[in-house]
Design an enzyme around this catalytic site. Structure first.
Site, PDB file in Angstrom:
ATOM      1  N   PRO A  10       3.046  -8.715  -9.315  1.00 59.40           N
ATOM      2  CA  PRO A  10       1.720  -9.268  -9.591  1.00 59.40           C
ATOM      3  C   PRO A  10       0.625  -8.778  -8.645  1.00 59.40           C
ATOM      4  O   PRO A  10       0.819  -8.698  -7.435  1.00 59.40           O
ATOM      5  CB  PRO A  10       1.920 -10.785  -9.452  1.00 59.40           C
ATOM      6  CG  PRO A  10       3.183 -10.951  -8.698  1.00 59.40           C
ATOM      7  CD  PRO A  10       4.031  -9.763  -9.030  1.00 59.40           C
ATOM      8  N   ASN A  11      -0.498  -8.471  -9.266  1.00 58.30           N
ATOM      9  CA  ASN A  11      -1.746  -8.066  -8.607  1.00 58.30           C
ATOM     10  C   ASN A  11      -1.748  -6.621  -8.118  1.00 58.30           C
ATOM     11  O   ASN A  11      -2.797  -6.119  -7.697  1.00 58.30           O
ATOM     12  CB  ASN A  11      -2.115  -9.018  -7.454  1.00 58.30           C
ATOM     13  CG  ASN A  11      -2.338 -10.423  -7.949  1.00 58.30           C
ATOM     14  OD1 ASN A  11      -3.132 -10.627  -8.863  1.00 58.30           O
ATOM     15  ND2 ASN A  11      -1.621 -11.399  -7.408  1.00 58.30           N
ATOM     16  N   ARG A  18      -9.908  -4.229  -3.820  1.00 60.74           N
ATOM     17  CA  ARG A  18     -10.260  -5.144  -2.727  1.00 60.74           C
ATOM     18  C   ARG A  18      -9.246  -4.959  -1.602  1.00 60.74           C
ATOM     19  O   ARG A  18      -8.220  -4.346  -1.788  1.00 60.74           O
ATOM     20  CB  ARG A  18     -10.212  -6.610  -3.201  1.00 60.74           C
ATOM     21  CG  ARG A  18     -11.189  -6.922  -4.305  1.00 60.74           C
ATOM     22  CD  ARG A  18     -11.129  -8.384  -4.663  1.00 60.74           C
ATOM     23  NE  ARG A  18     -11.803  -9.191  -3.640  1.00 60.74           N
ATOM     24  CZ  ARG A  18     -13.076  -9.542  -3.696  1.00 60.74           C
ATOM     25  NH1 ARG A  18     -13.815  -9.168  -4.697  1.00 60.74           N
ATOM     26  NH2 ARG A  18     -13.611 -10.275  -2.759  1.00 60.74           N
ATOM     27  N   TYR A  23      -4.341  -2.837   2.063  1.00 61.84           N
ATOM     28  CA  TYR A  23      -3.572  -2.078   1.067  1.00 61.84           C
ATOM     29  C   TYR A  23      -4.063  -0.638   0.872  1.00 61.84           C
ATOM     30  O   TYR A  23      -3.484   0.106   0.069  1.00 61.84           O
ATOM     31  CB  TYR A  23      -3.605  -2.813  -0.283  1.00 61.84           C
ATOM     32  CG  TYR A  23      -3.035  -4.214  -0.214  1.00 61.84           C
ATOM     33  CD1 TYR A  23      -1.700  -4.425   0.114  1.00 61.84           C
ATOM     34  CD2 TYR A  23      -3.831  -5.331  -0.456  1.00 61.84           C
ATOM     35  CE1 TYR A  23      -1.169  -5.705   0.202  1.00 61.84           C
ATOM     36  CE2 TYR A  23      -3.319  -6.620  -0.384  1.00 61.84           C
ATOM     37  CZ  TYR A  23      -1.994  -6.799  -0.052  1.00 61.84           C
ATOM     38  OH  TYR A  23      -1.465  -8.056   0.025  1.00 61.84           O
ATOM     39  N   ASN A  75       8.601  -3.445  -5.634  1.00 64.42           N
ATOM     40  CA  ASN A  75       7.655  -4.211  -4.838  1.00 64.42           C
ATOM     41  C   ASN A  75       7.252  -5.379  -5.733  1.00 64.42           C
ATOM     42  O   ASN A  75       6.352  -5.239  -6.576  1.00 64.42           O
ATOM     43  CB  ASN A  75       6.440  -3.382  -4.436  1.00 64.42           C
ATOM     44  CG  ASN A  75       5.472  -4.188  -3.579  1.00 64.42           C
ATOM     45  OD1 ASN A  75       5.629  -5.397  -3.424  1.00 64.42           O
ATOM     46  ND2 ASN A  75       4.462  -3.533  -3.032  1.00 64.42           N
ATOM     47  N   ALA A  78       4.018 -10.919  -4.424  1.00 66.63           N
ATOM     48  CA  ALA A  78       4.203 -12.312  -3.988  1.00 66.63           C
ATOM     49  C   ALA A  78       5.532 -12.896  -4.463  1.00 66.63           C
ATOM     50  O   ALA A  78       6.101 -13.774  -3.793  1.00 66.63           O
ATOM     51  CB  ALA A  78       3.040 -13.165  -4.482  1.00 66.63           C
ATOM     52  N   GLU A  99      13.498  -2.239  -1.497  1.00 66.21           N
ATOM     53  CA  GLU A  99      12.254  -3.013  -1.582  1.00 66.21           C
ATOM     54  C   GLU A  99      11.194  -2.355  -0.699  1.00 66.21           C
ATOM     55  O   GLU A  99      11.481  -1.969   0.442  1.00 66.21           O
ATOM     56  CB  GLU A  99      12.507  -4.446  -1.113  1.00 66.21           C
ATOM     57  CG  GLU A  99      11.254  -5.305  -1.116  1.00 66.21           C
ATOM     58  CD  GLU A  99      11.562  -6.796  -1.130  1.00 66.21           C
ATOM     59  OE1 GLU A  99      12.323  -7.240  -2.014  1.00 66.21           O
ATOM     60  OE2 GLU A  99      11.047  -7.505  -0.238  1.00 66.21           O
ATOM     61  N   HIS A 101       7.127  -2.768   0.737  1.00 58.07           N
ATOM     62  CA  HIS A 101       5.862  -3.489   0.869  1.00 58.07           C
ATOM     63  C   HIS A 101       4.858  -2.546   1.512  1.00 58.07           C
ATOM     64  O   HIS A 101       5.171  -1.907   2.524  1.00 58.07           O
ATOM     65  CB  HIS A 101       6.023  -4.757   1.721  1.00 58.07           C
ATOM     66  CG  HIS A 101       6.869  -5.772   1.034  1.00 58.07           C
ATOM     67  ND1 HIS A 101       6.412  -6.510  -0.031  1.00 58.07           N
ATOM     68  CD2 HIS A 101       8.160  -6.126   1.226  1.00 58.07           C
ATOM     69  CE1 HIS A 101       7.376  -7.295  -0.459  1.00 58.07           C
ATOM     70  NE2 HIS A 101       8.451  -7.080   0.274  1.00 58.07           N
ATOM     71  N   ARG A 108       2.028 -10.518   8.967  1.00 55.84           N
ATOM     72  CA  ARG A 108       1.030 -11.272   8.214  1.00 55.84           C
ATOM     73  C   ARG A 108       1.348 -12.775   8.264  1.00 55.84           C
ATOM     74  O   ARG A 108       2.052 -13.228   9.150  1.00 55.84           O
ATOM     75  CB  ARG A 108       0.961 -10.714   6.792  1.00 55.84           C
ATOM     76  CG  ARG A 108       0.551  -9.221   6.794  1.00 55.84           C
ATOM     77  CD  ARG A 108       0.352  -8.680   5.411  1.00 55.84           C
ATOM     78  NE  ARG A 108      -0.745  -9.368   4.734  1.00 55.84           N
ATOM     79  CZ  ARG A 108      -0.989  -9.260   3.425  1.00 55.84           C
ATOM     80  NH1 ARG A 108      -0.226  -8.480   2.685  1.00 55.84           N
ATOM     81  NH2 ARG A 108      -1.997  -9.922   2.889  1.00 55.84           N
TER      82      ARG A 108
HETATM   83  O1  CA2 Z   1       2.391  -5.452   1.098  1.00 53.50           O
HETATM   84  C1  CA2 Z   1       2.807  -5.532  -0.061  1.00 53.50           C
HETATM   85  O2  CA2 Z   1       3.120  -4.567  -0.737  1.00 53.50           O
HETATM   86  C2  CA2 Z   1       2.862  -6.902  -0.748  1.00 53.50           C
HETATM   87  O3  CA2 Z   1       4.018  -6.912  -1.577  1.00 53.50           O
HETATM   88  C3  CA2 Z   1       1.597  -7.007  -1.579  1.00 53.50           C
HETATM   89  C4  CA2 Z   1       1.429  -8.355  -2.266  1.00 53.50           C
HETATM   90  C5  CA2 Z   1       1.623  -9.506  -1.285  1.00 53.50           C
HETATM   91  O4  CA2 Z   1       1.630 -10.736  -1.981  1.00 53.50           O
HETATM   92  C6  CA2 Z   1       2.916  -9.372  -0.492  1.00 53.50           C
HETATM   93  O5  CA2 Z   1       3.006 -10.443   0.430  1.00 53.50           O
HETATM   94  C7  CA2 Z   1       2.990  -8.046   0.238  1.00 53.50           C
HETATM   95  C8  CA2 Z   1       0.022  -8.456  -2.878  1.00 53.50           C
HETATM   96  C9  CA2 Z   1      -0.149  -7.512  -4.071  1.00 53.50           C
HETATM   97  C10 CA2 Z   1      -1.513  -6.882  -4.174  1.00 53.50           C
HETATM   98  O6  CA2 Z   1      -2.575  -7.793  -3.983  1.00 53.50           O
HETATM   99  C11 CA2 Z   1      -3.851  -7.313  -3.974  1.00 53.50           C
HETATM  100  C12 CA2 Z   1      -4.789  -8.111  -3.397  1.00 53.50           C
HETATM  101  C13 CA2 Z   1      -6.084  -7.679  -3.344  1.00 53.50           C
HETATM  102  C14 CA2 Z   1      -6.457  -6.480  -3.867  1.00 53.50           C
HETATM  103  C15 CA2 Z   1      -5.530  -5.673  -4.477  1.00 53.50           C
HETATM  104  C16 CA2 Z   1      -4.228  -6.098  -4.524  1.00 53.50           C
END
Ligand code: CA2
Length: 143
Positions: A10-11, A18, A23, A75, A78, A99, A101, A108
């Site tokens: 997700p996301n 952002r 990221y 990956n 969340a 996996e 990240h 974090r």
């Molecule tokens: O660091 C990573 O790859 C994570 O898996 C990314 C996830 C986060 O929930 C994990 O704790 C670590 C978040 C996915 C992407 O979220 C975004 C947020 C803002 C802008 C673009 C992507």
């Protein structure tokens, strides 16, 4: 040719829009191209799937395992921190998974420090940015 699937949760379809300090500025399409380029060098076949839905990721793991995939780079974003269902799906596939990240989850918030799904993987790479996926592909290609 070894067949590897790259599953993003997700996301991650919002990458590059952002939070560039966490990221980076690359998009999901950029990430997939980076992996495709490395796969070509390694002589590995790659397939990509991204979903914002836990069940869709579970279904895709089953589908790919039945279709003869040989390893996973995951990956689950969340869901990594919460999903026993995805842990069990990887276990049920019985295939090597790494996996990744993008950010360093240990540096974090406390709620990101634990991964439910990493325990179903042979390795975890965290905090290396997009190149972490390339490292994972190199490792899986050798197995
Ligand atoms: O660091 C990573 O790859 C994570 O898996 C990314 C996830 C986060 O929930 C994990 O704790 C670590 C978040 C996915 C992407 O979220 C975004 C947020 C803002 C802008 C673009 C992507």
């Amino acid at each position: 040719m070894k067949k590897i699937a790259i599953l993003n949760g997700p996301n991650l379809n919002r990458l590059g829009r952002r939070e560039p300090l966490i990221y980076g500025t690359g998009t999901l399409a950029d990430l997939e191209q980076l992996i495709r380029d490395e796969a070509k060098l390694l002589g590995v076949a790659v397939t990509f799937f991204q979903s914002n839905h836990e069940g869709a990721l579970v279904d895709k793991i089953h589908e790919l395992a039945d279709a003869g995939i040989e390893g996973f780079i995951v990956n689950f974003a969340a869901y990594s921190h919460t999903s026993i269902a995805l842990h069990d799906a990887l276990k049920s596939a019985g295939l090597p998974a790494i996996e990744v990240h993008i950010s360093d989850i240990k540096k974090r918030e406390a709620f990101r420090h634990t991964s439910m799904t990493a325990a179903a993987c042979v390795a975890m790479i965290s905090g290396q940015g997009f190149p972490g996926y390339v490292q994972a592909l190199r490792q899986l290609a050798k197995l």
